[in-house]
Design a protein around this motif. Structure first.
Motif, short mmCIF file in Angstrom:
data_model
loop_
_atom_site.label_atom_id
_atom_site.label_comp_id
_atom_site.label_asym_id
_atom_site.label_seq_id
_atom_site.Cartn_x
_atom_site.Cartn_y
_atom_site.Cartn_z
N PHE A 1 1.27 55.92 27.01
CA PHE A 1 2.72 56.04 27.74
C PHE A 1 2.71 55.21 29.04
O PHE A 1 1.68 55.43 30.09
CB PHE A 1 3.13 57.36 28.12
N ILE B 1 13.74 62.09 22.96
CA ILE B 1 12.90 61.00 22.71
C ILE B 1 13.57 59.95 21.86
O ILE B 1 13.98 60.24 20.95
CB ILE B 1 11.71 61.37 22.31
N ASN C 1 13.36 59.01 27.05
CA ASN C 1 11.99 58.40 27.16
C ASN C 1 11.90 57.66 25.87
O ASN C 1 12.57 57.82 24.90
CB ASN C 1 11.11 59.62 27.08
N LEU D 1 7.37 56.80 29.36
CA LEU D 1 7.65 58.15 29.90
C LEU D 1 8.24 57.86 31.30
O LEU D 1 7.41 57.17 32.25
CB LEU D 1 6.29 58.98 29.92
N VAL E 1 5.01 66.69 24.12
CA VAL E 1 4.23 65.95 24.75
C VAL E 1 3.24 66.67 25.75
O VAL E 1 3.89 67.35 26.71
CB VAL E 1 4.94 64.86 25.51
N PHE F 1 7.82 62.89 34.03
CA PHE F 1 6.43 63.12 34.25
C PHE F 1 5.97 64.30 35.14
O PHE F 1 5.32 65.18 35.07
CB PHE F 1 5.84 61.91 34.46
#
Length: 337
Positions: free
Chosen positions: A101, A35, A111, A46, A27, A51
């Protein structure tokens, strides 16, 4: 192109498999190892902690007005929405798409990639094979589940220790609890030992005055009498012992000339003993289906991060805790030697 899975895909997997499909994808040029591929979700999630690790400027997040609603109807307001490139696959068999996201500030282990994103990838998934396949110009790309054979589910599990709370009766608690928490938990268990059931006789059940179990049977369905199935002597002995326990605890009673009969099924447990169940396949077919969706175990487990303690309650002989309504008793009749 039609994508499908074969037994070749299942090689190296301990079957049967119904684990969640957790994969590794890239990502925004950052490899994310956990994931969750959730076919039941319509939102790609997310989490804020991830992040921040990716190092993207927060100013790229756009406002998002609608809240997310969980199983318990609790609402979570996302920080916002951001479009990021997601690359699945390896080497020359990759596919890259842009995914919107929702950035959410909640503790979580995974996530989430949703069904709309799978549609964009033209992907099919299989928890049986622990794989995801998708169409690419060169043919078919695939992503394998992150967990390999023999690897524990998620993080390594905490070891458990046996604690005797009364007269040889043992419960299990985590071995890594602090001395203060451990002492308080053991004291609490000993003070409330009477709520535990260790035998069938310890479970008198819930009073019929409070609740009775009823079946939603379609009266137009044909009644089925299964032919009595024969078992080996060892299994017959296990069945006889279990039936005797159920009769002694008054969970069951003898019935004659029933219009519906089902056989019992034996499954060997990890401790070498036999577990007896009843093959209610025909009765289930005659019952109208309840469309209320049960919570996905992945979502329930995912709601546990952020809490100090987690406990599991095993309802001893839970199926027998609530009495069957007299009108439906004979529909649950089973046959043994």
């Amino acid at each position: 192109m039609v994508l499908s899975f074969s037994e070749e895909d299942a090689k190296g997997i301990m079957l049967p498999h119904d684990d969640a499909l957790v994969v590794t994808v890239t990502v925004a040029n950052h490899v994310l190892h956990r994931i969750l591929v959730d076919n039941g979700s319509s939102a790609d999630i997310l989490y804020w902690s991830v992040f921040k690790q990716i190092g993207i400027d927060r100013s790229r997040i756009k406002p998002f007005g609608s809240p997310l609603v969980g199983f318990a109807r609790e609402q979570v307001q996302p920080i916002g929405i951001i479009s990021l490139p997601v690359t699945a696959g390896i080497a020359l068999r990759q596919s890259t798409i842009m995914v919107d996201f929702l950035v959410v500030d909640r503790p979580s282990t995974c996530n989430i990639i949703s069904q709309p994103t799978l549609n964009k990838l033209k992907a099919v998934t299989s928890t049986y094979h622990l794989k995801m396949k998708f169409s690419i110009e060169e043919g078919v790309g695939e992503v394998k589940g992150s967990r390999k054979e023999g690897e524990p589910k998620g993080e390594p599990a905490e070891l458990l220790e046996d604690v005797t709370i009364a007269n040889g009766k043992v419960v299990k608690i985590g071995s890594q609890l602090s001395s203060e928490v451990r002492e308080g938990l053991v004291t609490f268990l000993k003070e409330n030992q009477e709520v535990f059931a260790w035998t069938h006789e310890d479970t008198p059940g819930i009073s019929p005055k409070d609740v009775l179990h009823q079946l939603n049977v379609d009266s137009s369905m044909k009644l089925v009498k299964q032919k009595r199935r024969k078992f080996a002597p060892e299994r017959n002995m296990a069945i006889a012992e279990e039936v005797e326990k159920l009769l002694r605890a008054r969970f069951i009673e003898e019935v004659h000339y029933s219009d519906r009969l089902a056989n019992v099924v034996l499954v060997k447990k990890s401790n070498g003993k036999w577990k007896m169940s009843v093959n209610f396949t025909d009765l289930n077919k005659a019952c109208l289906k309840d469309s209320f969706p049960l919570p996905l175990i992945d979502a329930l487990v995912d709601s546990t991060p952020g809490y100090g303690l987690l406990s599991f309650m095993d309802a001893f002989s839970g199926y027998n805790q609530i009495c069957m309504h007299p009108e439906y008793k004979e529909k649950t009749t089973f046959i043994t030697n």
